[in-house]
Design an enzyme around this catalytic site. Structure first.
Site, PDB file in Angstrom:
ATOM      1  N   ASP A  68       0.894  -1.199   0.036  1.00 19.57           N
ATOM      2  CA  ASP A  68       0.082   0.254  -0.320  1.00 19.57           C
ATOM      3  C   ASP A  68       1.009   1.340  -0.549  1.00 19.57           C
ATOM      4  O   ASP A  68       2.036   1.181   0.194  1.00 19.57           O
ATOM      5  CB  ASP A  68      -1.045  -0.130   1.230  1.00 19.57           C
ATOM      6  CG  ASP A  68      -2.355   1.292   0.906  1.00 19.57           C
ATOM      7  OD1 ASP A  68      -2.741   1.335  -0.100  1.00 19.57           O
ATOM      8  OD2 ASP A  68      -2.836   0.635   1.441  1.00 19.57           O
ATOM      9  N   GLY A  69       0.448   2.259  -0.471  1.00 20.38           N
ATOM     10  CA  GLY A  69       1.489   3.590  -0.519  1.00 20.38           C
ATOM     11  C   GLY A  69       1.914   4.015  -2.013  1.00 20.38           C
ATOM     12  O   GLY A  69       2.064   4.756  -1.763  1.00 20.38           O
TER      13      GLY A  69
ATOM     14  N   ARG B 112      -0.569   9.025 -10.631  1.00 21.96           N
ATOM     15  CA  ARG B 112      -0.691   7.687  -9.570  1.00 21.96           C
ATOM     16  C   ARG B 112      -0.057   6.723 -10.114  1.00 21.96           C
ATOM     17  O   ARG B 112       0.467   5.623  -9.364  1.00 21.96           O
ATOM     18  CB  ARG B 112      -2.174   7.190  -8.609  1.00 21.96           C
ATOM     19  CG  ARG B 112      -3.120   8.507  -7.705  1.00 21.96           C
ATOM     20  CD  ARG B 112      -4.402   8.045  -7.357  1.00 21.96           C
ATOM     21  NE  ARG B 112      -4.500   6.314  -7.348  1.00 21.96           N
ATOM     22  CZ  ARG B 112      -4.204   6.292  -5.596  1.00 21.96           C
ATOM     23  NH1 ARG B 112      -4.520   6.958  -4.976  1.00 21.96           N
ATOM     24  NH2 ARG B 112      -4.426   5.214  -5.400  1.00 21.96           N
TER      25      ARG B 112
ATOM     26  N   HIS C 278       2.686   3.566  -8.797  1.00 23.26           N
ATOM     27  CA  HIS C 278       2.179   2.116  -9.806  1.00 23.26           C
ATOM     28  C   HIS C 278       3.907   1.539  -9.922  1.00 23.26           C
ATOM     29  O   HIS C 278       4.350   0.449 -10.095  1.00 23.26           O
ATOM     30  CB  HIS C 278       1.304   1.462 -10.021  1.00 23.26           C
ATOM     31  CG  HIS C 278      -0.557   2.592  -9.361  1.00 23.26           C
ATOM     32  ND1 HIS C 278      -0.197   1.125  -7.970  1.00 23.26           N
ATOM     33  CD2 HIS C 278      -0.901   2.212 -10.232  1.00 23.26           C
ATOM     34  CE1 HIS C 278      -1.278   1.861  -7.885  1.00 23.26           C
ATOM     35  NE2 HIS C 278      -2.168   2.505  -8.365  1.00 23.26           N
TER      36      HIS C 278
ATOM     37  N   LEU D 153      12.401 -19.372  -4.872  1.00 20.95           N
ATOM     38  CA  LEU D 153      10.889 -19.092  -4.339  1.00 20.95           C
ATOM     39  C   LEU D 153       9.795 -19.047  -5.128  1.00 20.95           C
ATOM     40  O   LEU D 153      10.231 -19.073  -6.591  1.00 20.95           O
ATOM     41  CB  LEU D 153      11.100 -17.066  -4.336  1.00 20.95           C
ATOM     42  CG  LEU D 153      10.372 -16.437  -3.502  1.00 20.95           C
ATOM     43  CD1 LEU D 153      11.290 -15.379  -2.993  1.00 20.95           C
ATOM     44  CD2 LEU D 153       9.888 -16.050  -4.745  1.00 20.95           C
TER      45      LEU D 153
ATOM     46  N   ILE E 147      -6.810  -5.656   7.621  1.00 19.15           N
ATOM     47  CA  ILE E 147      -6.121  -6.459   6.953  1.00 19.15           C
ATOM     48  C   ILE E 147      -6.945  -6.927   5.278  1.00 19.15           C
ATOM     49  O   ILE E 147      -6.451  -7.485   4.191  1.00 19.15           O
ATOM     50  CB  ILE E 147      -6.385  -8.000   7.437  1.00 19.15           C
ATOM     51  CG1 ILE E 147      -6.097  -7.850   8.607  1.00 19.15           C
ATOM     52  CG2 ILE E 147      -6.799  -9.358   6.331  1.00 19.15           C
ATOM     53  CD1 ILE E 147      -4.575  -9.003   8.251  1.00 19.15           C
TER      54      ILE E 147
HETATM   55  C1  FPP Z   1      -1.470  -0.222  -3.410  1.00 18.15           C
HETATM   56  O1  FPP Z   1      -1.713   1.755  -3.634  1.00 18.15           O
HETATM   57  C2  FPP Z   1      -1.479  -0.218  -4.582  1.00 18.15           C
HETATM   58  C3  FPP Z   1      -1.952  -1.481  -5.335  1.00 18.15           C
HETATM   59  C4  FPP Z   1      -3.399  -0.718  -5.565  1.00 18.15           C
HETATM   60  C5  FPP Z   1      -1.376  -2.461  -6.510  1.00 18.15           C
HETATM   61  C6  FPP Z   1       0.004  -2.867  -6.321  1.00 18.15           C
HETATM   62  C7  FPP Z   1       0.136  -2.933  -7.669  1.00 18.15           C
HETATM   63  C8  FPP Z   1       1.730  -2.715  -7.729  1.00 18.15           C
HETATM   64  C9  FPP Z   1       2.645  -2.975  -7.012  1.00 18.15           C
HETATM   65  C10 FPP Z   1       2.643  -3.324  -8.878  1.00 18.15           C
HETATM   66  C11 FPP Z   1       2.308  -4.129 -10.075  1.00 18.15           C
HETATM   67  C12 FPP Z   1       2.513  -5.550  -9.578  1.00 18.15           C
HETATM   68  C13 FPP Z   1       3.047  -6.445  -9.383  1.00 18.15           C
HETATM   69  C14 FPP Z   1       3.132  -7.951  -8.970  1.00 18.15           C
HETATM   70  C15 FPP Z   1       3.166  -6.812 -11.208  1.00 18.15           C
HETATM   71  P1  FPP Z   1      -2.835   2.498  -3.124  1.00 18.15           P
HETATM   72  O2  FPP Z   1      -2.386   3.139  -4.718  1.00 18.15           O
HETATM   73  O3  FPP Z   1      -3.933   1.989  -2.993  1.00 18.15           O
HETATM   74  O4  FPP Z   1      -1.562   3.827  -2.691  1.00 18.15           O
HETATM   75  P2  FPP Z   1      -2.054   5.051  -2.212  1.00 18.15           P
HETATM   76  O5  FPP Z   1      -2.469   4.300  -0.782  1.00 18.15           O
HETATM   77  O6  FPP Z   1      -1.253   5.516  -1.504  1.00 18.15           O
HETATM   78  O7  FPP Z   1      -3.439   5.386  -2.511  1.00 18.15           O
END
Ligand code: FPP
Length: 237
Positions: free
Chosen positions: A11-12, A24, A28, A122, A186
């Protein structure tokens, strides 16, 4: 330290990008780099299983443009990173209801899941369109089908049998769950699987996650006493 399986709620990304006055999606993209460092750090620490929450069943509620860019990013990351990861001994698997994704993405996931690294170090489980409640319900449905078809008797249904129908049943129990980004919940991740998991909520935003951050969590884990319902005295006897 015998840690076999770590799960992470990444997250984040959005806040990390906002802090840099970027969209945003930029966060990602940086998140994908952090996935690579997390993988490397786990291999180095001899941790055989890593489960990442990449897209929850609730993430469809995000703005359409962000969902669409995330899908493009998943596909391009799988295309770009899989050969090197396989070479490094990483087996990639997916958990969740993948039927909701485009045919192209589903085909790529199937192709990647079929790859068997020569020297496996892994297993990376990527949770996509995953929800902990969905997992429990799909296990219940499958169990009922087997009962109706006569291969499972009512008296045989136990926690262990039910577990065998849930996602990740063939893998070791999750020792610790890390959530980055400062929230302490969670969010419908591995509800069944985390019954005895040690939980760590850290402020680090996901794109800043690296080997050093992982090590600080592993150090904190070592200080915890996993009692599984027993007393401290029993464990020390
Ligand atoms: C949460 O941050 C993150 C996500 C919903 C997406 C996670 C995806 C990746 C890390 C990239 C791709 C991964 C793979 C395995 C190919 P958020 O957008 O909720 O952040 P915020 O809480 O700061 O808004």
């Amino acid at each position: 330290m015998n840690i076999q399986h770590i799960a992470i709620i990444m997250d984040g990304n959005g806040r990390w990008a906002a802090q840099r006055k970027r969209p945003r999606t930029w966060g990602h993209k940086a998140g994908v780099k952090a996935v690579k460092s997390a993988l490397q750090a786990c291999v180095k620490a001899n941790i055989g299983h890593l489960t990442l929450f990449a897209f929850s069943s609730e993430n469809w509620r995000r703005p359409e443009a962000e969902v669409s860019r995330l899908m493009t990013l998943f596909l391009s990351s799988l295309e770009k990173e899989t050969p090197e990861l396989t070479q490094q001994g990483v087996a990639i698997r997916f958990i969740g209801d993948v039927s909701a994704f485009s045919d192209k993405l589903q085909a790529k996931m199937a192709e990647v899941s079929a790859l068997e690294p020569e020297r496996q170090q892994l297993t990376l489980n990527v949770a996509v369109n995953y929800g902990g409640r969905w997992d429990i319900v799909q296990a219940a449905k499958q169990l009922i089908i087997d009962h109706q078809q006569g291969s499972v008797n009512l008296d045989d249904i136990s926690e262990d049998l039910f577990h065998s129908y849930t996602c990740l049943a063939q893998q070791p129990a999750i020792d610790l769950l890390i959530r980055t980004g400062g929230e302490q919940r969670i969010s419908n991740f591995l509800l069944w699987q985390c019954a005895y998991t040690e939980l760590f909520f850290i402020d680090t935003l996901w794109p800043d996650f690296d080997e050093k951050v992982l090590q600080s969590v592993l150090d904190a884990y070592q200080q915890r006493e996993r009692r599984f319902g027993q007393t401290s005295e029993q464990l020390n006897a």
